[in-house]
Design a protein around this motif. Structure first.
Motif, PDB file in Angstrom:
ATOM      1  N   ALA A   1       0.829  -1.208   0.000  1.00 48.95           N
ATOM      2  CA  ALA A   1       0.000   0.000   0.000  1.00 48.95           C
ATOM      3  C   ALA A   1       0.859   1.253   0.000  1.00 48.95           C
ATOM      4  O   ALA A   1       0.534   2.242  -0.670  1.00 48.95           O
ATOM      5  N   THR A   2       1.971   1.211   0.714  1.00 53.51           N
ATOM      6  CA  THR A   2       2.864   2.373   0.739  1.00 53.51           C
ATOM      7  C   THR A   2       3.508   2.611  -0.615  1.00 53.51           C
ATOM      8  O   THR A   2       3.611   3.753  -1.076  1.00 53.51           O
ATOM      9  N   VAL A   3       3.951   1.549  -1.272  1.00 52.01           N
ATOM     10  CA  VAL A   3       4.561   1.696  -2.589  1.00 52.01           C
ATOM     11  C   VAL A   3       3.550   2.228  -3.602  1.00 52.01           C
ATOM     12  O   VAL A   3       3.860   3.116  -4.405  1.00 52.01           O
ATOM     13  N   VAL A   4       2.325   1.721  -3.554  1.00 52.86           N
ATOM     14  CA  VAL A   4       1.284   2.204  -4.471  1.00 52.86           C
ATOM     15  C   VAL A   4       0.971   3.675  -4.188  1.00 52.86           C
ATOM     16  O   VAL A   4       0.855   4.486  -5.116  1.00 52.86           O
TER      17      VAL A   4
ATOM     18  N   HIS B   1       1.684   6.834  -6.791  1.00 54.43           N
ATOM     19  CA  HIS B   1       0.623   7.745  -7.221  1.00 54.43           C
ATOM     20  C   HIS B   1       0.964   9.194  -6.865  1.00 54.43           C
ATOM     21  O   HIS B   1       0.630  10.116  -7.625  1.00 54.43           O
ATOM     22  N   LEU B   2       1.599   9.389  -5.720  1.00 49.71           N
ATOM     23  CA  LEU B   2       1.952  10.749  -5.328  1.00 49.71           C
ATOM     24  C   LEU B   2       3.058  11.337  -6.207  1.00 49.71           C
ATOM     25  O   LEU B   2       3.037  12.531  -6.528  1.00 49.71           O
TER      26      LEU B   2
ATOM     27  N   GLY C   1       4.773   8.388 -10.979  1.00 52.65           N
ATOM     28  CA  GLY C   1       5.523   7.395 -11.742  1.00 52.65           C
ATOM     29  C   GLY C   1       6.258   6.471 -10.799  1.00 52.65           C
ATOM     30  O   GLY C   1       5.928   6.389  -9.620  1.00 52.65           O
ATOM     31  N   PRO C   2       7.279   5.811 -11.332  1.00 50.63           N
ATOM     32  CA  PRO C   2       8.038   4.917 -10.454  1.00 50.63           C
ATOM     33  C   PRO C   2       8.792   5.705  -9.381  1.00 50.63           C
ATOM     34  O   PRO C   2       9.239   6.831  -9.617  1.00 50.63           O
ATOM     35  N   ILE C   3       8.913   5.102  -8.225  1.00 50.76           N
ATOM     36  CA  ILE C   3       9.586   5.802  -7.124  1.00 50.76           C
ATOM     37  C   ILE C   3      11.079   5.483  -7.149  1.00 50.76           C
ATOM     38  O   ILE C   3      11.494   4.413  -7.573  1.00 50.76           O
ATOM     39  N   GLU C   4      11.847   6.445  -6.705  1.00 52.59           N
ATOM     40  CA  GLU C   4      13.290   6.256  -6.655  1.00 52.59           C
ATOM     41  C   GLU C   4      13.693   5.879  -5.239  1.00 52.59           C
ATOM     42  O   GLU C   4      13.083   6.329  -4.265  1.00 52.59           O
TER      43      GLU C   4
ATOM     44  N   LEU D   1       9.565   5.926   4.600  1.00 56.53           N
ATOM     45  CA  LEU D   1       8.114   5.884   4.400  1.00 56.53           C
ATOM     46  C   LEU D   1       7.611   4.458   4.232  1.00 56.53           C
ATOM     47  O   LEU D   1       6.547   4.095   4.754  1.00 56.53           O
ATOM     48  N   ILE D   2       8.348   3.631   3.535  1.00 52.80           N
ATOM     49  CA  ILE D   2       7.952   2.235   3.366  1.00 52.80           C
ATOM     50  C   ILE D   2       8.027   1.496   4.703  1.00 52.80           C
ATOM     51  O   ILE D   2       7.137   0.694   5.036  1.00 52.80           O
ATOM     52  N   ALA D   3       9.049   1.773   5.494  1.00 49.81           N
ATOM     53  CA  ALA D   3       9.147   1.147   6.823  1.00 49.81           C
ATOM     54  C   ALA D   3       7.985   1.569   7.723  1.00 49.81           C
ATOM     55  O   ALA D   3       7.411   0.747   8.447  1.00 49.81           O
ATOM     56  N   SER D   4       7.625   2.845   7.658  1.00 47.39           N
ATOM     57  CA  SER D   4       6.488   3.286   8.464  1.00 47.39           C
ATOM     58  C   SER D   4       5.180   2.685   7.960  1.00 47.39           C
ATOM     59  O   SER D   4       4.280   2.390   8.746  1.00 47.39           O
ATOM     60  N   GLY D   5       5.073   2.475   6.646  1.00 47.64           N
ATOM     61  CA  GLY D   5       3.896   1.804   6.099  1.00 47.64           C
ATOM     62  C   GLY D   5       3.809   0.353   6.542  1.00 47.64           C
ATOM     63  O   GLY D   5       2.723  -0.161   6.817  1.00 47.64           O
ATOM     64  N   ILE D   6       4.953  -0.313   6.635  1.00 51.62           N
ATOM     65  CA  ILE D   6       4.969  -1.692   7.121  1.00 51.62           C
ATOM     66  C   ILE D   6       4.509  -1.750   8.573  1.00 51.62           C
ATOM     67  O   ILE D   6       3.695  -2.606   8.951  1.00 51.62           O
TER      68      ILE D   6
END
Length: 115
Positions: A39-42, A46-47, A50-53, A61-66
């Motif tokens: 969900a964080t990657v999606v 979207h924000l 395009g693809p995220i770097e 942010l991905i760690a906090s989403g996990i």
């Protein structure tokens, strides 16, 4: 008698919450990790449009989403287990009061004599 029903429901909620926590530990950790990170990657894609770097902020942010996914999955399983335990305790209480009405009458008589 009302206190007995309250204590029965309270015990059912506690047992259900413990069972929900055990089910989360056994079956919910991996889906919580997966759905939180996905969900964080999606959301980030979207924000950004395009693809995220990869970078420090993206990884944070991905760690906090996990972590958020784990907490949400744990809360859902504990609340659902607590609700199921309360419903089962209520059903058991209703079943015993209909199967053994003498016990209920005896309890109401003893309560009347005490008051």
């Amino acid at each position: 008698m009302k206190e007995d029903r309250f204590s029965t429901l309270k015990a059912g909620r506690r047992v259900g919450a413990v069972v929900g926590g055990i089910i989360f530990v056994l079956l919910g950790i991996v889906p919580g990790l997966y759905f939180g990170s996905y969900a964080t990657v999606v959301l980030l894609s979207h924000l950004t449009g395009g693809p995220i770097e990869t970078g420090i902020l993206t990884r944070a942010l991905i760690a906090s989403g996990i972590i958020l996914g784990l907490f949400c999955t744990a809360a859902l399983s504990i609340v659902a287990g607590s609700l199921a335990g309360m419903v089962l305790a209520l059903a058991g209480d209703a079943l015993t009061s209909t199967l053994w009405p003498r016990r209920k009458q005896r309890e109401s008589q003893t309560a009347a004599t005490v008051n």
